[in-house]
Design a protein around this motif. Structure first.
Motif, PDB file in Angstrom:
ATOM      1  N   VAL A 149       0.843  -1.195   0.000  1.00 36.64           N
ATOM      2  CA  VAL A 149       0.000   0.000   0.000  1.00 36.64           C
ATOM      3  C   VAL A 149       0.878   1.244   0.000  1.00 36.64           C
ATOM      4  CG1 VAL A 149      -1.825  -1.231   1.217  1.00 36.64           C
ATOM      5  CG2 VAL A 149      -0.169   0.120   2.525  1.00 36.64           C
ATOM      6  N   ALA A 150       0.286   2.375  -0.296  1.00 34.72           N
ATOM      7  CA  ALA A 150       1.037   3.637  -0.332  1.00 34.72           C
ATOM      8  C   ALA A 150       1.456   4.047   1.073  1.00 34.72           C
ATOM      9  CB  ALA A 150       0.175   4.731  -0.966  1.00 34.72           C
ATOM     10  N   GLN A 151       2.544   4.786   1.140  1.00 33.78           N
ATOM     11  CA  GLN A 151       3.030   5.265   2.437  1.00 33.78           C
ATOM     12  C   GLN A 151       1.943   6.105   3.111  1.00 33.78           C
ATOM     13  OE1 GLN A 151       6.876   7.018   2.154  1.00 33.78           O
ATOM     14  NE2 GLN A 151       7.192   7.146   4.345  1.00 33.78           N
ATOM     15  N   GLY A 152       1.717   5.838   4.406  1.00 31.23           N
ATOM     16  CA  GLY A 152       0.671   6.532   5.143  1.00 31.23           C
ATOM     17  C   GLY A 152      -0.632   5.777   5.199  1.00 31.23           C
ATOM     18  N   GLU A 153      -0.775   4.723   4.370  1.00 32.82           N
ATOM     19  CA  GLU A 153      -1.989   3.910   4.401  1.00 32.82           C
ATOM     20  C   GLU A 153      -1.810   2.719   5.326  1.00 32.82           C
ATOM     21  OE1 GLU A 153      -3.339   2.725   0.576  1.00 32.82           O
ATOM     22  OE2 GLU A 153      -3.500   4.780  -0.199  1.00 32.82           O
ATOM     23  N   ARG A 154      -2.915   2.252   5.844  1.00 30.96           N
ATOM     24  CA  ARG A 154      -2.885   1.117   6.765  1.00 30.96           C
ATOM     25  C   ARG A 154      -2.799  -0.205   6.005  1.00 30.96           C
ATOM     26  NH1 ARG A 154      -6.715   2.199  11.934  1.00 30.96           N
ATOM     27  NH2 ARG A 154      -6.193   4.385  12.283  1.00 30.96           N
ATOM     28  N   GLY A 155      -2.142  -1.166   6.645  1.00 33.59           N
ATOM     29  CA  GLY A 155      -2.071  -2.501   6.077  1.00 33.59           C
ATOM     30  C   GLY A 155      -1.344  -3.420   7.033  1.00 33.59           C
ATOM     31  N   GLU A 156      -1.273  -4.702   6.684  1.00 32.54           N
ATOM     32  CA  GLU A 156      -0.574  -5.651   7.546  1.00 32.54           C
ATOM     33  C   GLU A 156       0.932  -5.441   7.445  1.00 32.54           C
ATOM     34  OE1 GLU A 156      -0.077 -10.434   8.522  1.00 32.54           O
ATOM     35  OE2 GLU A 156      -1.152  -9.806   6.708  1.00 32.54           O
ATOM     36  N   LEU A 157       1.596  -5.531   8.573  1.00 36.92           N
ATOM     37  CA  LEU A 157       3.041  -5.363   8.640  1.00 36.92           C
ATOM     38  C   LEU A 157       3.741  -6.697   8.393  1.00 36.92           C
ATOM     39  CD1 LEU A 157       5.608  -3.725   9.424  1.00 36.92           C
ATOM     40  CD2 LEU A 157       5.093  -4.299  11.814  1.00 36.92           C
ATOM     41  N   TRP A 158       4.640  -6.703   7.394  1.00 39.61           N
ATOM     42  CA  TRP A 158       5.499  -7.857   7.120  1.00 39.61           C
ATOM     43  C   TRP A 158       6.936  -7.455   7.420  1.00 39.61           C
ATOM     44  CZ3 TRP A 158       3.794 -10.221   1.726  1.00 39.61           C
ATOM     45  CH2 TRP A 158       2.458 -10.644   1.812  1.00 39.61           C
ATOM     46  N   LEU A 159       7.697  -8.351   8.026  1.00 37.13           N
ATOM     47  CA  LEU A 159       9.072  -8.053   8.437  1.00 37.13           C
ATOM     48  C   LEU A 159      10.045  -9.116   7.949  1.00 37.13           C
ATOM     49  CD1 LEU A 159       8.280  -7.104  12.150  1.00 37.13           C
ATOM     50  CD2 LEU A 159       9.037  -5.505  10.373  1.00 37.13           C
ATOM     51  N   LYS A 160      11.250  -8.661   7.624  1.00 39.07           N
ATOM     52  CA  LYS A 160      12.295  -9.577   7.178  1.00 39.07           C
ATOM     53  C   LYS A 160      13.628  -9.136   7.771  1.00 39.07           C
ATOM     54  CE  LYS A 160      14.381 -11.485   2.937  1.00 39.07           C
ATOM     55  NZ  LYS A 160      14.318 -11.480   1.454  1.00 39.07           N
ATOM     56  N   GLY A 161      14.413 -10.084   8.297  1.00 36.10           N
ATOM     57  CA  GLY A 161      15.706  -9.744   8.864  1.00 36.10           C
ATOM     58  C   GLY A 161      16.330 -10.941   9.548  1.00 36.10           C
TER      59      GLY A 161
END
Length: 545
Positions: free
Chosen positions: A372-384
């Motif tokens: 989604v565009a920056q500033g819009e809500r959505g599910e957070l996915w993380l990688k590291g």
């Protein structure tokens, strides 16, 4: 868009946890007390800890026939010497699973069975439950030990039974082996009822320790700062943010067996504690409790809030009372070891959970997985490098949350502002967060449905601002011959309380004719949340004389 941490990348540590901790990068004096019992000032120095850990590992091998990849279970409240068995099993090339010391027989047995624990170390407060669970899953009596210095129920203290003359030394791991070898098995509740054992590797822990400490290195005086250890050490937040961070930095940590406001304040005042990893319910007490003004807490400099969201209003209320205290949020899960997003100490924003730690990537996606565009809500996915290996004996659950690109799907809804500060705004997953603990509604619903007076039910979390936490509430449809009443509600709460650990207890009951469900039979929890909000609004607007 893919968000990349703005912090400089670092070379991931390429050794196991023991070599990493005791490489002494920060030149901690060998005779410096690091682990201190806040109640009686017993302590363990840096050199003593290393010695005890190596000898404990040898004791496991010699007394318990502990082999590579065997598992030791820790079932005890916070202790100043908790790190000895925690790390000692790693010296013996095994792993440690940490269990909630308040678990009942069913809950402990489940964790011991899933992890196939070979050795169990308990405490005199829960030794009877430990013995019953061990018998159920087949742990030999000779492999059960206890904290303290006395024999309880025939169980020997581990300090005298296992810490002998010989020292063991852990295998040297390659970087690839460190990324594969499991060190800890903490348990994370899932929405399907049973909790899941998270396989946290050596590399997960060493990388996450560097990720966090590199953020705050410039703000920590290793010769002066002191930490308080009041969060439960069996939980990944306490395990990593307190024990590993303190040992790596070389900071003394004053350990309390459990949270007690008077003991907390006395410890901060008497020992000039400056660094405090805490949770929102404790910050609420700091903001509002009358007792706070009776103590000198001026030594507190940096506070980290984790395990549950800290509202901007509550953060400001604490700082209004303790203006010298910088409070910053962090975000993570057991599956992220845990820190993934943390506020920089010199750039805190009320309500923000912070910025991506070094060597991390993130996405915010819609229901279809599209960014989604920056500033819009959505599910957070993380990688590291801090993302777990997976769930033990549960490849299906692992595949559901870690995709082919290595992104962990958190189930939390976030947005990112123009400066790439992250805000956690909602939760896709249905977990209830009670004072930092995860409470799976499905588990409580399963228990409720065994009651002979309940026809159907649903459980949701109701936020209580007076306690700064969610409280589990049951919506219940009674069987036809039972009439709703306060006595019946109390009966239902006791029915659950008798079968679960305290933090999982139902805190309120509402009677309802029909549990709202989708055509597929899924409980429509949003309908119940809306009803709860309407009830609260009506209560607030009720005319008063």
């Amino acid at each position: 868009m893919v968000y990349k941490s703005k912090f400089p990348s670092f070379d991931e540590p390429k050794t196991g946890i023991i070599q990493f901790i005791f490489s002494n990068k920060n030149k901690t004096p060998e005779d410096k007390p690091l682990l201190i019992d806040a109640l009686d000032n017993r302590s363990i120095t840096y050199a003593q800890l290393k010695d005890f850990v190596l000898r404990f590992g040898a004791g496991l091998q010699d007394v318990c026939n502990f082999k590579t990849d065997d598992v030791l279970a820790l079932y005890a409240p916070n202790q100043y010497n908790y790190s000895i068995p925690l790390l000692g099993s790693l010296v013996a090339n095994g792993a440690t699973t940490t269990a909630n010391p308040n678990y009942n027989l069913e809950e402990l047995s489940y964790q011991l069975e899933v992890t196939k624990a070979k050795v169990l170390i308990c405490h005199e407060e829960n030794v009877k439950t430990a013995l019953a669970a061990a018998a159920r899953v087949g742990i030999q009596l000779k492999n059960i030990f206890i904290f303290g210095n006395k024999v309880v129920e025939g169980i020997q203290p581990f300090e005298t039974a296992l810490i002998r003359a010989r020292k063991a030394f852990p295998d040297d791991l390659t970087h690839q082996q460190a990324k594969e070898k499991v060190a800890y098995l903490c348990f994370s509740s899932g929405t399907t009822g049973k909790s899941k054992g998270v396989m946290t590797t050596h590399a997960n822990i060493t990388s996450n320790t560097v990720q966090y400490t590199s953020l705050d290195d410039a703000f920590i005086d290793k010769n002066v700062d002191r930490m308080i250890g009041v969060l439960p050490l069996f939980h990944i937040f306490g395990l990593t943010a307190i024990l590993h961070t303190a040992l790596y930095w070389g900071l003394p940590v004053y350990i309390l067996p459990r949270f007690d406001l008077v003991k907390f304040c006395e410890t901060v005042q008497n020992h000039k504690v400056s660094f405090a990893p805490l949770v929102p319910p404790i910050y609420l007490l700091l903001a509002k409790h009358d007792l706070i003004s009776k103590y000198d807490l001026s030594s507190l400099r940096i506070g980290i809030s984790g395990a549950a969201p800290l509202s901007a209003d509550l953060g400001r209320a604490v700082k209004a009372r303790l203006p010298h205290f910088i409070i910053k949020q962090g975000y993570g899960l057991t599956e992220t070891s845990p820190s993934a997003i943390v506020e920089p100490t010199d750039r805190t924003i009320d309500g923000s959970t912070g910025v991506l730690l070094a060597n991390m990537l993130a996405k915010i996606v819609d229901d279809e997985g599209n960014e989604v565009a920056q500033g819009e809500r959505g599910e957070l996915w993380l990688k590291g490098p801090n993302i777990m290996k997976g769930y033990i004996n549960n490849p299906e659950a692992t595949a559901e949350c870690i995709d082919s690109e290595g992104y962990f799907h958190t189930g939390d809804v976030a947005l990112v502002d123009k400066d790439e500060h992250f805000y956690i705004v909602d939760r896709i997953k249905e977990l209830i967060k009670y004072k930092g603990f995860q409470v799976p509604p499905a588990e409580l619903e399963g228990i409720l449905l065994t009651s002979p007076i309940i026809a159907d039910c649903a459980v949701i979390g109701i936020y209580d601002s007076s306690q700064a936490t969610e409280l589990p509430r049951a919506y219940v449809t009674l069987k036809g011959n039972v009439q709703p009443s306060d006595d019946v509600a109390k009966q239902i709460m006791k029915f659950v309380a008798d079968q679960v650990t305290p933090y999982k207890q139902i805190r309120s009951v509402r009677f309802i004719d029909v549990i709202p469900k989708s055509p597929a039979g899924k409980i429509l929890r949003r309908v119940l949340r809306d009803a709860a909000l309407e009830e609260e609004k009506n209560e607030v607007n009720k005319p008063r004389l």
